[in-house]
Design a protein around this motif. Sequence first.
Motif, PDB file in Angstrom:
ATOM      1  N   GLN A 124       0.829  -1.202   0.000  1.00 17.92           N
ATOM      2  CA  GLN A 124       0.000   0.000   0.000  1.00 17.92           C
ATOM      3  C   GLN A 124       0.864   1.253   0.000  1.00 17.92           C
ATOM      4  O   GLN A 124       0.576   2.223  -0.705  1.00 17.92           O
ATOM      5  CB  GLN A 124      -0.930  -0.004   1.216  1.00 17.92           C
ATOM      6  CG  GLN A 124      -2.024  -1.059   1.140  1.00 17.92           C
ATOM      7  CD  GLN A 124      -2.876  -1.093   2.391  1.00 17.92           C
ATOM      8  OE1 GLN A 124      -2.591  -0.405   3.376  1.00 17.92           O
ATOM      9  NE2 GLN A 124      -3.932  -1.880   2.378  1.00 17.92           N
ATOM     10  N   ARG A 125       1.942   1.214   0.802  1.00 20.63           N
ATOM     11  CA  ARG A 125       2.843   2.361   0.834  1.00 20.63           C
ATOM     12  C   ARG A 125       3.514   2.571  -0.529  1.00 20.63           C
ATOM     13  O   ARG A 125       3.631   3.695  -1.010  1.00 20.63           O
ATOM     14  CB  ARG A 125       3.910   2.171   1.915  1.00 20.63           C
ATOM     15  CG  ARG A 125       3.390   2.259   3.336  1.00 20.63           C
ATOM     16  CD  ARG A 125       4.513   2.098   4.330  1.00 20.63           C
ATOM     17  NE  ARG A 125       5.535   3.110   4.155  1.00 20.63           N
ATOM     18  CZ  ARG A 125       6.683   3.114   4.809  1.00 20.63           C
ATOM     19  NH1 ARG A 125       6.969   2.135   5.669  1.00 20.63           N
ATOM     20  NH2 ARG A 125       7.562   4.084   4.617  1.00 20.63           N
ATOM     21  N   VAL A 126       3.950   1.455  -1.126  1.00 16.81           N
ATOM     22  CA  VAL A 126       4.578   1.553  -2.443  1.00 16.81           C
ATOM     23  C   VAL A 126       3.581   2.096  -3.463  1.00 16.81           C
ATOM     24  O   VAL A 126       3.928   2.942  -4.302  1.00 16.81           O
ATOM     25  CB  VAL A 126       5.119   0.177  -2.886  1.00 16.81           C
ATOM     26  CG1 VAL A 126       5.564   0.213  -4.341  1.00 16.81           C
ATOM     27  CG2 VAL A 126       6.284  -0.249  -1.992  1.00 16.81           C
ATOM     28  N   SER A 127       2.333   1.595  -3.386  1.00 21.08           N
ATOM     29  CA  SER A 127       1.305   2.070  -4.315  1.00 21.08           C
ATOM     30  C   SER A 127       1.051   3.562  -4.115  1.00 21.08           C
ATOM     31  O   SER A 127       0.937   4.316  -5.084  1.00 21.08           O
ATOM     32  CB  SER A 127       0.007   1.276  -4.113  1.00 21.08           C
ATOM     33  OG  SER A 127      -1.027   1.772  -4.934  1.00 21.08           O
ATOM     34  N   SER A 128       0.973   3.968  -2.830  1.00 21.61           N
ATOM     35  CA  SER A 128       0.753   5.380  -2.533  1.00 21.61           C
ATOM     36  C   SER A 128       1.919   6.227  -3.033  1.00 21.61           C
ATOM     37  O   SER A 128       1.720   7.299  -3.624  1.00 21.61           O
ATOM     38  CB  SER A 128       0.563   5.583  -1.031  1.00 21.61           C
ATOM     39  OG  SER A 128       0.436   6.944  -0.703  1.00 21.61           O
ATOM     40  N   MET A 129       3.143   5.727  -2.817  1.00 24.28           N
ATOM     41  CA  MET A 129       4.319   6.452  -3.287  1.00 24.28           C
ATOM     42  C   MET A 129       4.339   6.531  -4.811  1.00 24.28           C
ATOM     43  O   MET A 129       4.704   7.562  -5.385  1.00 24.28           O
ATOM     44  CB  MET A 129       5.588   5.772  -2.769  1.00 24.28           C
ATOM     45  CG  MET A 129       5.776   5.882  -1.259  1.00 24.28           C
ATOM     46  SD  MET A 129       7.144   4.886  -0.653  1.00 24.28           S
ATOM     47  CE  MET A 129       8.525   5.672  -1.478  1.00 24.28           C
ATOM     48  N   LEU A 133       4.241   9.824  -6.969  1.00 22.10           N
ATOM     49  CA  LEU A 133       5.270  10.076  -7.988  1.00 22.10           C
ATOM     50  C   LEU A 133       4.631  10.385  -9.336  1.00 22.10           C
ATOM     51  O   LEU A 133       5.075  11.293 -10.050  1.00 22.10           O
ATOM     52  CB  LEU A 133       6.190   8.857  -8.101  1.00 22.10           C
ATOM     53  CG  LEU A 133       7.345   8.965  -9.111  1.00 22.10           C
ATOM     54  CD1 LEU A 133       8.245  10.133  -8.743  1.00 22.10           C
ATOM     55  CD2 LEU A 133       8.141   7.668  -9.148  1.00 22.10           C
ATOM     56  N   GLU A 134       3.571   9.636  -9.678  1.00 20.87           N
ATOM     57  CA  GLU A 134       2.894   9.897 -10.950  1.00 20.87           C
ATOM     58  C   GLU A 134       2.277  11.293 -10.969  1.00 20.87           C
ATOM     59  O   GLU A 134       2.339  11.996 -11.981  1.00 20.87           O
ATOM     60  CB  GLU A 134       1.822   8.828 -11.188  1.00 20.87           C
ATOM     61  CG  GLU A 134       2.400   7.437 -11.459  1.00 20.87           C
ATOM     62  CD  GLU A 134       1.312   6.388 -11.599  1.00 20.87           C
ATOM     63  OE1 GLU A 134       0.133   6.738 -11.333  1.00 20.87           O
ATOM     64  OE2 GLU A 134       1.628   5.245 -11.964  1.00 20.87           O
ATOM     65  N   VAL A 135       1.669  11.673  -9.831  1.00 29.18           N
ATOM     66  CA  VAL A 135       1.080  13.011  -9.752  1.00 29.18           C
ATOM     67  C   VAL A 135       2.161  14.076  -9.926  1.00 29.18           C
ATOM     68  O   VAL A 135       1.979  15.066 -10.641  1.00 29.18           O
ATOM     69  CB  VAL A 135       0.355  13.195  -8.399  1.00 29.18           C
ATOM     70  CG1 VAL A 135      -0.063  14.645  -8.207  1.00 29.18           C
ATOM     71  CG2 VAL A 135      -0.873  12.297  -8.329  1.00 29.18           C
ATOM     72  N   ARG A 136       3.303  13.856  -9.258  1.00 30.24           N
ATOM     73  CA  ARG A 136       4.395  14.827  -9.383  1.00 30.24           C
ATOM     74  C   ARG A 136       4.932  14.878 -10.812  1.00 30.24           C
ATOM     75  O   ARG A 136       5.254  15.958 -11.318  1.00 30.24           O
ATOM     76  CB  ARG A 136       5.515  14.461  -8.410  1.00 30.24           C
ATOM     77  CG  ARG A 136       5.135  14.672  -6.945  1.00 30.24           C
ATOM     78  CD  ARG A 136       6.276  14.323  -6.019  1.00 30.24           C
ATOM     79  NE  ARG A 136       5.911  14.578  -4.626  1.00 30.24           N
ATOM     80  CZ  ARG A 136       6.711  14.330  -3.596  1.00 30.24           C
ATOM     81  NH1 ARG A 136       7.922  13.832  -3.811  1.00 30.24           N
ATOM     82  NH2 ARG A 136       6.317  14.584  -2.366  1.00 30.24           N
TER      83      ARG A 136
END
Length: 211
Positions: A124-129, A133-136
């Motif tokens: 979940q943390r990796v997915s959130s990260m 990252l995609e948003v950035r």
Amino acid sequence: MQVNKIRFRNYAAAAGVLLSVASINANAQSDNRAWVTDELSTYVRSGPTDGYRIIGTLNAGEQVDVLESSGDYTRVRNSDGNAVWVLSDELQETPSAIEQLPALEAQVEELTAELEGINESWEQRVSSMTETLEVRERRIAELEASNQELDSQAEQSRQQVRGLQARLETQEEDLLMRYFMYGGGVAGAGLLVGLIVPHLPRRRKKRDRWF
């Protein structure tokens, strides 16, 4: 793929910890308890030497109570309450694998559940990260596109400024030329007037006569 490798390492580490804990717990058992070796069932005798007759067997991994030792034999009490003699080499001080297995399996299941929870949390943390990252990256792409557009607009503005400056310089030259021509015309007219005026006939003054 990376998560599976981490999970495999976690499982291996958990198994190692369980075996170490089981070994420590086994060594802490009371001295008057022993277990028949896990390898084979063993014969028991009625006395502490090979000369005594065989009166039965003990199952592999069976727990017994140690009563006394004599030579190569140890007198034990089995689960049926019978006191028999067995070779000391066929006894061990740690619980048998058969007895350890259920507890180990339960601990492995517990640790597996914990590891799965950790892996799920990590995923979940990796997915959130990844989402962050995609948003950035999208934001960076938008800013780069906006910057390119601003650069294009700035270049257009610079071209317009250069064009206006060129027109202004041309107008200044035209104005200077007009001023020069106007000044030259005025000077020429003045010179012409200066040349003509002396040659104009002068009017004579009338004299007043009293007679």
